[in-house]
Design an enzyme around this catalytic site. Sequence first.
Site, PDB file in Angstrom:
ATOM      1  N   GLY A   1      52.671  65.610  46.704  1.00  0.00           N
ATOM      2  CA  GLY A   1      52.914  64.313  46.071  1.00  0.00           C
ATOM      3  C   GLY A   1      53.715  64.421  44.798  1.00  0.00           C
TER       4      GLY A   1
ATOM      5  N   SER B   1      53.094  69.435  44.937  1.00  0.00           N
ATOM      6  CA  SER B   1      51.788  70.047  45.175  1.00  0.00           C
ATOM      7  C   SER B   1      51.760  71.076  46.287  1.00  0.00           C
ATOM      8  CB  SER B   1      50.741  68.967  45.474  1.00  0.00           C
ATOM      9  OG  SER B   1      50.468  68.220  44.315  1.00  0.00           O
TER      10      SER B   1
ATOM     11  N   LYS C   1      44.569  71.943  53.973  1.00  0.00           N
ATOM     12  CA  LYS C   1      44.148  71.412  52.677  1.00  0.00           C
ATOM     13  C   LYS C   1      43.115  70.310  52.856  1.00  0.00           C
ATOM     14  CE  LYS C   1      46.090  69.340  48.444  1.00  0.00           C
ATOM     15  NZ  LYS C   1      47.312  68.767  47.833  1.00  0.00           N
TER      16      LYS C   1
ATOM     17  N   SER D   1      48.559  70.807  43.586  1.00  0.00           N
ATOM     18  CA  SER D   1      47.139  70.699  43.903  1.00  0.00           C
ATOM     19  C   SER D   1      46.734  71.475  45.160  1.00  0.00           C
ATOM     20  CB  SER D   1      46.743  69.227  44.073  1.00  0.00           C
ATOM     21  OG  SER D   1      47.451  68.610  45.133  1.00  0.00           O
TER      22      SER D   1
END
Length: 609
Positions: free
Chosen positions: A310, A313, A213, A289
């Site tokens: 978080g 995600s 990521k 995310s």
Amino acid sequence: MGLFGSSAKVYRPAPEVDLGPGSGELYISPNVKAPRVAGLLVKIFVWVLEMPIVGWVLLYILKKDNLINKLVSEAEIPEPPLFTSTHRWEDTPEQNVSLTKPGLSPAERVREAVDCLPTRLESTLAADAPQSSLKRWTIMDFSRAYSSGETTPVQVAKRFLAAVKESSGPTMNMAFFISCNPEDVLKQAEESTLRYQTGTPLSVMDGVLVAVKDEIDCLPYPTTGGTRWLGKARPCEADAACVAQLRACGAVLAGKTNMHELGAGTSGINPHHGSARNPYNVGKVAGGSSSGSAAVVCAGLCPVALGVDGGGSVRMPAALCGVVGFKPTAGRLSNAGVLPLNWTVGMAGILAGTVEDAVVAYSAIVDQSQPSYLRPELNLPMLTSTPSISNVRLAKYGKWFNDSSEDIRTCCDKALQTLRAQYGWETLDVTVPEIEEMRLAHYVTIGSECTASLAKYLDKLKRSEIGWDVRVALAVYGSFSSRAYLNSQRLRNRQMFFHKEIFKTADVIVSPMTGVTAYTLQDDALNSGELDYINGAALIRYSIAGNFLGLPAITVMVGQDKGGLPIGLQFIGRPWSEATLLHIAFAMQEACSKNHRKPVVFYDLLKKD
């Protein structure tokens, strides 16, 4: 009393709250009052929000309507604040585990993890399977193919790069990656191929593609956090700790995956780098995310990817894309080299095609550099003996569990019945109080920490550099008061007490992973982002305890909705009980995986069909 007369909640001391199944505690379904906004409307909303005085009043009204003021900012809470979700070492009894020796290298830990895996034959995955059924090649499949000479890391890397090029083109526009350097990928693959040719692979992960990521440092790439400016403001000078450990195992780092800008959303829609699409239905979101990491694993491009979790995600996009999402206990993995967007709730996590691959990757990246009194030694689950595990107790809060779509509720209930029938594991009815209060307290916490961590950059940055939806998020984040942050930490203390009490009688808490399956990616959001807080709240409904309380959690696919979109079931564990979670997830995978359908966008990098 608030400015406009809203009465704040007065909380009873936590020990007085009934956690039993007959508790009279009120369950509040997320009371989100905000229409979906995108395109020109989101721009107008931002302009108003950023106006002096008018914007402040609008923010106050928004927080009041969505209960932040009543339940958090202005509430009376008896507990003192708890600022970090770190857990002391406790001797948590776990069944059928292998205790690794201290001081092992990442490659040595991987070798120990391999000994815990069940033997699988390729024919088991492929035999008599319908063309539409899902067949995923694992880390062990790649390792065996390389060791036998059936294929090489270079050949697989070339197939991978061709697939990335095809999927990134205008016809498909999957937007899996922000950065992918073909020369670097091939160079790593060539070095791995040479090691296999000389009989010296570093581990079974040697030559295996792993995506990262774009919130985690990985040379030679900048770390953008999904922005178009952060990579210049914060140079990437070394691999993150978890990336360095994978590299030491011989993994081929495949590039930096797409993500929601600054991790500030649940959809994965990114106006700067394209919006990652769901391989099961390219018209649907991949979730955020860690959208790109979930999507590349789903599409077969990598058996494993790294994400950062978080606020769900890692686990949320994993559920939407039908892969495994694993977030260990806070402190189990190093955060060195991970963007410090939220210090007390965020950490790296693993997305994998199978639980077995999650175990191998976990063994590679676990942080054993800290003294043993800060965290226990590493237990690995002996998946070969999962069927013999007995007396597992799964806590279920019915009102919360059922606050999901009918397809999800039905599928997850059926999955629990399967566990009970096959293993005799018991489901306990409990009450997990103040779920919505915890969600809002986490929102205040992650927002406040994100604003503080980015302040040195944002103060010098032109607003036009930031996506429209993220500008809204940052405006809201920056409006939280010190009282709101402190009250959020008081609520964290309460929730820590509640969960510890529940874990006195249960091994895990079980819930759906999301309240809805992947929703439609609409064209008007592609260039502006969108504000869809109703879907966002439904996606994050079950994610919070893992982050706010630092608890380990894992999601595994248990079925699909009527439209063929994946459904994930989540298990939340006691601190440091990763091995137990992986056992349970493996049992769930084995019970449910036979009827999983293949994604519409799917690549077979071993070319065995």
